[in-house]
Design an enzyme around this catalytic site. Structure first.
Site, short mmCIF file in Angstrom:
data_model
loop_
_atom_site.label_atom_id
_atom_site.label_comp_id
_atom_site.label_asym_id
_atom_site.label_seq_id
_atom_site.Cartn_x
_atom_site.Cartn_y
_atom_site.Cartn_z
N HIS A 8 0.84 -1.20 0.00
CA HIS A 8 0.00 0.00 0.00
C HIS A 8 0.87 1.25 0.00
O HIS A 8 1.26 1.76 1.06
CB HIS A 8 -0.92 -0.02 1.23
N HIS A 10 1.19 4.91 -2.49
CA HIS A 10 0.69 5.66 -3.65
C HIS A 10 1.88 6.24 -4.40
O HIS A 10 2.67 7.00 -3.82
CB HIS A 10 -0.22 6.80 -3.18
N HIS A 188 -9.74 1.63 0.07
CA HIS A 188 -9.45 2.36 1.31
C HIS A 188 -10.75 2.43 2.13
O HIS A 188 -11.74 3.04 1.69
CB HIS A 188 -9.02 3.79 1.03
N GLU A 191 -10.35 4.13 7.51
CA GLU A 191 -9.23 5.05 7.82
C GLU A 191 -9.91 6.27 8.46
O GLU A 191 -9.90 6.41 9.68
CB GLU A 191 -8.47 5.42 6.54
N ASP A 270 2.24 7.14 1.94
CA ASP A 270 2.75 8.31 1.20
C ASP A 270 3.99 8.80 1.97
O ASP A 270 3.93 9.84 2.66
CB ASP A 270 1.70 9.43 1.17
N1 ADE Z 1 -4.48 9.02 -1.38
C1 ADE Z 1 -3.20 9.05 -1.06
N2 ADE Z 1 -3.03 8.69 0.23
C2 ADE Z 1 -4.25 8.40 0.73
C3 ADE Z 1 -4.73 7.97 1.99
N3 ADE Z 1 -3.92 7.74 3.01
N4 ADE Z 1 -6.05 7.79 2.12
C4 ADE Z 1 -6.87 8.03 1.09
N5 ADE Z 1 -6.47 8.42 -0.11
C5 ADE Z 1 -5.16 8.62 -0.30
ZN ZN Z 2 -3.49 4.94 0.96
#
Ligand code: ADE
Ligand code: ZN
Length: 321
Positions: A8, A10, A188, A191, A270
């Protein structure tokens, strides 16, 4: 060094502030000055601002060659930390917003994967994502592209973005199209949405993995269901701490989910936005919960077994752990 695998992360979210500035300069592109803080790091203060900052930084990626650079640069860093496999999310909507075609964005990433494999021995595959807050029509367009333009490195489909927008069932046409084409999916959920967001995903979308999914911990019946159905959780502890979900890794539910029998994996999401890396995620989680090296290797094995890549590659990777 413990071998690592990450499911996971991006791709646009792996670009460091330095790389983003270099690409913008190379392209003569003007970056929104609010992208960076005075110390040069990305500037954002909550999850929704993070999403905006992410869009501003991603706008510096302007060509097939830029996609290659971002991919190669990330895989180089990951390999240096003992990572043997990365599954990266790519976002054709971000590419399209600066005029890059689906094909160019994909070929650039593939070029970066090939170059990194040759130099560092690391493997990588792509999960094409749609962006939830852009809505179901855009998502369906992306899904149609994935199905009509197959590529050996594209092994799945996913969705990121603002979990508070729309409902998982709105995206069923996109996810079902992908599922019927034989590709696995992840979403996702859990979260910034609570347990119901995960339940709705499991009810309406053909997923085998959940991005984050950590707020399932608020609903013991759901945790039991995730464990029984062997739904894999793509857990990103540092990301959740950075965006304010939990005060520290020690307070993160990954350990409770693991103890409850859920299949947990560790990823960085990220990394430069959250001041982390896959290596640091492994180290901080191991330290916070006192995991043995064998437990960490089990987490890597979980990731590879849950990866969307071909079985022959999984066998090769498992033999390296
Ligand atoms: N896009 C990039 N990072 C993300 C995250 N943590 N949650 C949702 N969308 C994302
Ligand atoms: Zn993510």
């Amino acid at each position: 060094m413990i071998k690592k695998a990450e499911l996971h992360v991006h791709l646009e979210g792996t670009a460091t502030p330095l790389l983003v500035k270099q690409m913008a300069e190379r392209n003569g592109a003007e970056l929104d000055p609010t992208t960076f803080a005075s110390d040069g790091e990305y500037r954002w203060s909550d999850f929704w601002e993070f999403l905006k900052c992410y869009d501003k930084a991603a706008a510096a990626i302007r060509s097939r060659d830029d996609y290659k650079t971002v991919t190669y640069d990330y895989l180089k860093r990951a390999a240096a930390e003992g990572t043997i496999y990365v599954e990266t999310f790519s976002s054709p909507d971000h590419a399209a917003s600066v005029g890059i075609s689906y094909e160019d964005h994909l070929m650039g990433i593939a070029d970066g994967i090939d170059a990194a494999r040759e130099e560092f021995g690391i493997e990588c595959r792509i999960i094409v994502t749609c962006v939830r807050h852009l809505g179901p029509e855009k998502a369906l367009e992306v899904a149609k592209k994935v199905v009509s333009t197959p590529h050996p490195y594209v092994v799945g489909f996913g969705m990121g973005g603002d979990e508070a927008q729309f409902h998982p069932k709105d995206f069923a046409p996109a996810f079902d199209l992908i599922h019927e084409a034989g590709l696995p999916t992840t979403n996702h959920a859990g979260e910034f949405g609570g347990p119901q967001s995960i339940r709705d995903t499991l009810t309406h979308l053909p997923v085998t993995r959940i991005g984050h999914g950590v707020r399932s911990i608020e609903d013991p019946d759901l945790v039991r269901e995730l464990a029984e159905r062997k739904i894999v959780l793509e857990v990103c502890p540092g990301s959740n701490v950075s965006t304010g979900l939990y005060p520290s890794v020690k307070d993160h539910p990954i350990d409770a989910l693991k103890k409850a029998g859920c299949i947990v994996t560790i990823s960085s999401d990220d990394p430069p936005f959250f001041h982390t890396s896959i290596g640091q995620e492994y180290d901080r989680t191991q330290e916070a919960f006192g995991y043995s090296d064998d437990e960490m290797r089990t987490i890597t094995r979980n990731s590879i077994q849950a990866a969307f890549c071909e079985d022959s590659l999984k066998e090769k990777l498992l033999a390296k752990i």
